[in-house]
Every structure is written in C-alpha cells, then in structure tokens.
Design a protein around this motif. Sequence first.
Motif, PDB file in Angstrom:
ATOM      1  N   ARG A  99       0.818  -1.214   0.000  1.00  0.00           N
ATOM      2  CA  ARG A  99       0.000   0.000   0.000  1.00  0.00           C
ATOM      3  C   ARG A  99       0.855   1.268   0.000  1.00  0.00           C
TER       4      ARG A  99
ATOM      5  N   ARG B 282      -9.761  -6.361  13.892  1.00  0.00           N
ATOM      6  CA  ARG B 282     -10.120  -5.995  12.517  1.00  0.00           C
ATOM      7  C   ARG B 282     -11.616  -6.089  12.260  1.00  0.00           C
TER       8      ARG B 282
ATOM      9  N   TRP C 101       0.251   2.217  17.655  1.00  0.00           N
ATOM     10  CA  TRP C 101       0.609   2.525  16.280  1.00  0.00           C
ATOM     11  C   TRP C 101       1.974   3.198  16.236  1.00  0.00           C
TER      12      TRP C 101
ATOM     13  N   SER D 242       1.103   9.197   8.092  1.00  0.00           N
ATOM     14  CA  SER D 242       1.410   7.824   8.484  1.00  0.00           C
ATOM     15  C   SER D 242       0.568   7.391   9.671  1.00  0.00           C
ATOM     16  N   TRP D 243       0.124   8.351  10.478  1.00  0.00           N
ATOM     17  CA  TRP D 243      -0.789   8.077  11.593  1.00  0.00           C
ATOM     18  C   TRP D 243      -2.247   8.381  11.200  1.00  0.00           C
TER      19      TRP D 243
ATOM     20  N   ASP E  58      -3.929   8.840   8.312  1.00  0.00           N
ATOM     21  CA  ASP E  58      -4.643   8.150   7.235  1.00  0.00           C
ATOM     22  C   ASP E  58      -5.368   6.902   7.731  1.00  0.00           C
ATOM     23  N   ARG E  59      -4.826   6.248   8.745  1.00  0.00           N
ATOM     24  CA  ARG E  59      -5.450   5.009   9.220  1.00  0.00           C
ATOM     25  C   ARG E  59      -6.768   5.257   9.936  1.00  0.00           C
TER      26      ARG E  59
ATOM     27  N   ASP F  89     -10.549   3.409   5.763  1.00  0.00           N
ATOM     28  CA  ASP F  89      -9.234   2.783   5.820  1.00  0.00           C
ATOM     29  C   ASP F  89      -9.309   1.427   6.515  1.00  0.00           C
TER      30      ASP F  89
ATOM     31  N   ASN G  45      -7.203  -0.064   8.237  1.00  0.00           N
ATOM     32  CA  ASN G  45      -6.560  -0.087   9.557  1.00  0.00           C
ATOM     33  C   ASN G  45      -7.353   0.654  10.624  1.00  0.00           C
ATOM     34  N   ASN G  46      -8.502   1.224  10.250  1.00  0.00           N
ATOM     35  CA  ASN G  46      -9.336   1.922  11.223  1.00  0.00           C
ATOM     36  C   ASN G  46     -10.172   0.900  11.986  1.00  0.00           C
ATOM     37  N   ASN G  47      -9.581   0.334  13.025  1.00  0.00           N
ATOM     38  CA  ASN G  47     -10.242  -0.734  13.780  1.00  0.00           C
ATOM     39  C   ASN G  47     -11.292  -0.229  14.757  1.00  0.00           C
TER      40      ASN G  47
END
Length: 582
Positions: free
Chosen positions: A129, A471, A482, A491-492, A494-495, A500, A502-504
């Motif tokens: 990615r 997840r 993170w 880098s922090w 965007d998640r 996204d 990675n947005n848990n």
Amino acid sequence: MRHGWSILFAIAFTFASLLAVGCGRQPEADVIFLTTSEHNDLDPQRISWLHDSRVVEQMFEPLVVHDFTTHETKPGVAESWDISDDGMTYTFHLREDARWSNGDPVTANDFVFAWRRALTPDLAAQYARMLYRIEGAEAFLHWRTEQIEQYAQVSRDANGGRGEIAEQVWQLAEDRFEQSVGVTAEDDRTLVVRLERPAPYFLELVAFITFYPVHARSVQEAMTLDPATGMWRMDTRYWSDPNRLVSNGAYKLAGRRFRQYVHMTANEHYWNAGQVQNASIMERIVSDPQNAMTTYRRGGANFWPGVPAGAMASELVRDDRRNDVHTQTMAGTYFYNFNCMPQLRDGRDNPFADPRVRRAFSKAIDRDTIVQRVTRMNQPVAMSYIPPDVIGDYNPPTEHGITFDPERARELLAEAGYPNGEGLTGLSILYNTGAEHGDIAQAIRRMWEQHLGVSVSLESVEVNAFFDRLRSQDYVIARASWFGDYPDPTSWLDRMLSDDANNNTAWSNEAFDALLTEAANETEPSARLALLREAEALLLDEQPMAMIFQYVSVNLWNPDQLEGLNANPWAKWNMDRIRVRR
C-alpha cells in the motif's frame, strides 16, 4: 562460480564453516549487536518487522536516505532528483558509481523490478500500500489479483501446457505494469515516477524499505513461475546465502546461522565505502533476554538496541549508576480503542458511539500512575496521537489531549445518560497475551471502577485471535498501538479515515475525512501541516482512542567504547558510522 570463487576455495570455505558451527563458534566482527528475535524475512519487499529491517537497512540502500536525527532527506543511490511544478512527477538521477556487491552497476531497472515485485500479490508484500501513491499502482495490484484468480479457473480445464499458459499470462501482467504504472526507467541512470496525486512526503516514502532496490538478475534467477497457480515463487534461501545474495548498501552478507547470527562485511563496491567506519558487523541472536543480558555483560556484544519491555528494561531505566543505559522516546503511541459502531456485535446499543462516553472513560485514566507504577518505565504520557518531536516541522495539538479529571468524567457520563455509571454493563477490555498488556488492563479496570462506578471485565486472547477480533470490531474496548512507517503525519492520520482498512475503531467523521482530503491536495507545506494538525485536534476531541503513553526504547552501549551511534525515535541505526575505541 558466482563472484569468481574457485571450486576449491568454496569447498574449503564450506568445510571451515561447518567446523565452526560444530564447535559452536561464531565469526568475529568489529561491531556486534544483539537481538532476541530470529528473522522472519530479509526480502526488502516483504519485511514488516523492525528487527528484520534493521539488518536489511545495512545491506541495501534506497534512492534517498532520510536522516532521522536532522529530519533531512539526503542522496542515496540517486545523486539528485527533480520534482515537477505540479508535484506529480519525480525524476531521479542515479549516481554513476552506485554498484552492487558483485560489481554490477545499480540501474533504474533494478528499482522498477523491485517495485513491481512489491505490487505483485504473488509475493504478498506487507507494505504494498505504500506504493499506492504512484499512478496506477493500486489498480495494477488489484488487476493482477483478479488475473491470478482467473488463471486458477482456466488452468483447471487445461489438459497440459500450463507452464506455457502461465508464462503468457505473466507476459500480459508485465505489459500491463509497463503501460499503466507510473514507474519508468528512461535509461540506466534515470528513473521517472508519476504520482496519482501530489504527495509532499513522497521522498520520505521512497526512503522506506519497501522501495529498496534488489539485484534484478540474481533475484529473477531465484524466482520460479508456478504452473499450478500462475504465481511467482521465491526461493527464500537466496536471502540467507552469501554466495547468492547481491546487495548495494554499506555491507554484504558474509554468513547467517538460524537463531545464531547474521554476519556482514563491508561492501568494497559501495559508492561511499570510504566513509564506512568498520570492516564488519554482526547481529547476535539470543532469544532469552536474560541470556542476552549475560552475553552483553560478558563482552559478547557492543550494543543492544531495543531491550524488550518488561521487568529488565524497567530496572535498567531506574538504575542511575550505569552510563550505558540510553532511553529514547519512540515514534509510537500506546492507546485503547473504543468501538464506535452504533451497535455492538451482540446487537446491543453501543454506549461508545457517544463521544461524551469515550471522553469520560479517557478522563478517568490516571496515566501517570500507569507509567510510574505499572510499566515502571516513566514513558511520556500521551497528550496527542502523533508523538511530539518525531516529524521535523509538525507540532501535534497536545492542548487537545485528555488529562486525568475524574470529576469531569462523571459529569460527561451523566450528560450522556449514565449517571454514576448506571446502565453501563457488559463492558470488557480485549488485549493480547504477552508484554504488560494484562497489568495495564488490570490497572485501568480498577480506575474505571473507582472513578466511574463501572464494572469492566478483561478478555485475554492469543495474538492472532486478538488481531482478528480487532479488525472485525468484535470488541468493546481494546488495547492498541501505532508506530509511524514514515516521517509524515499521514502515516498516523490516514489510518483513521472512514474507509481505511486499519481503522479498527469504526469511527467515521466527515469533517476529519474532508480535512485529510484537503491536505492531500495542498502543496504549500505549512498550510498542509496546519490542515493535518486541525484533523488531529478533531480526532483528539472525539476520542475514538484513549491515548495512554508514548513508547520508549531502552538501548545499551558504553559511550566510552562506542561512538557514532545515531539514537532517534525511529530506531534507525547507521551501523556503518559506529566506531569502536580500542
């Protein structure tokens, strides 16, 4: 044989190596550093673990190198580069004296080959990615994935000749990459990269390990096209074989023994070989931390970067009699996720969908007690998501951070309809086994019971199950962390975009998404950082995560014996600059 070794010399070398292993001896090296973890992989396009990258970074060099102490981007294989006025095209000019460890010139095609590997799902690159900023990169990866799926159906019906079909299918993929992905080798020393949209941090990305080159010819020789699946398979022994592995960094592989060591010697063909301060380095692998400490104390290693967190590390931090203990704040944050979905997995209304509840629970955490009495590492209390002082010109909005305030926490709960915690039942903290997550969870549970009157249970699961549940948002509250991948706020941030992967937390905020979109199209640096700071402030106000502390690393070396170490929040060590005082 490769590198011009005679057969007789190769046999003698192999015999001597076997004798050394049989006697339990390890090679000598000018600088010896410790790790407690065996390597998962040493393939630049596949690795994702810090201890793996620490070794690979010594043997390979990217186009540009980011200095994590001065926050500068400096020439690597590329001696210069040009950026178009619209920020969409980067042209890298490779230095003429850049050489691989076998003497071959490093070419632009080596980078095209490496980046194509990373975007080929056959190899399952962990950080593919990272290349999505490049024009057509993400679309190519998805196209190749579909092509592989279609090949599986077609090859089942083929009576024979699947190898020929696989080659034809791959030729289509190569053509597709060349035509649609914005990476072109104009000549041996000119690499042109076209982006999907401006990315002012692209040079920092290019310094990331997934963008490292590999020696196209020798790596291709170690790859085979599987006629059964139509996918490329890598002979992973290549990365451990000093007779096959070709690298372009300050060092080349001299030897590797599983769970024992990785030995590297200076690469005489490295363009900057004259500045390398030692002739050899070795990573010694000692899996048990107590044994590793004994090895260090007895002089079996000069340097131990990243002593594992735990009792040993906390004792070292508190021992003010030693001059060899160096504590470094890291580019990472430890926090608790709140599940922000309207309903929980069992169908109940989710109280944490209300930001007042999230803020209340965050304000009821006494972070000073956690870092002083639980972890006993005195980590900096986290007042922001992005740690301060890890990105050159970015100052996180720490004034929006949550402080310990039980009285205000109770008021927020009452405003949300839960006076004295009434109605808040069935809550739990999910965490994975290992480290000190259980101790931290126990302490926070007691704080919430004391200050909010809320009873919370604990769920401890093994690490794979933990990440699966994280997840799928199958939790109420969960420990999380993170670390930045590259030195830019995105880098922090965007998640935490709504879509996204990675947005848990399942937190979704249109204003936050809009700020990041606006920042992505802003080319003026200070205006862009201002937008990202505003986005982080909104995130801190909404509290989808309760920030707890910033990570620190504990590193051991005697400053009277070693010089030239570049401690930094990103744990990037330039081993070629280390000198040992004799």
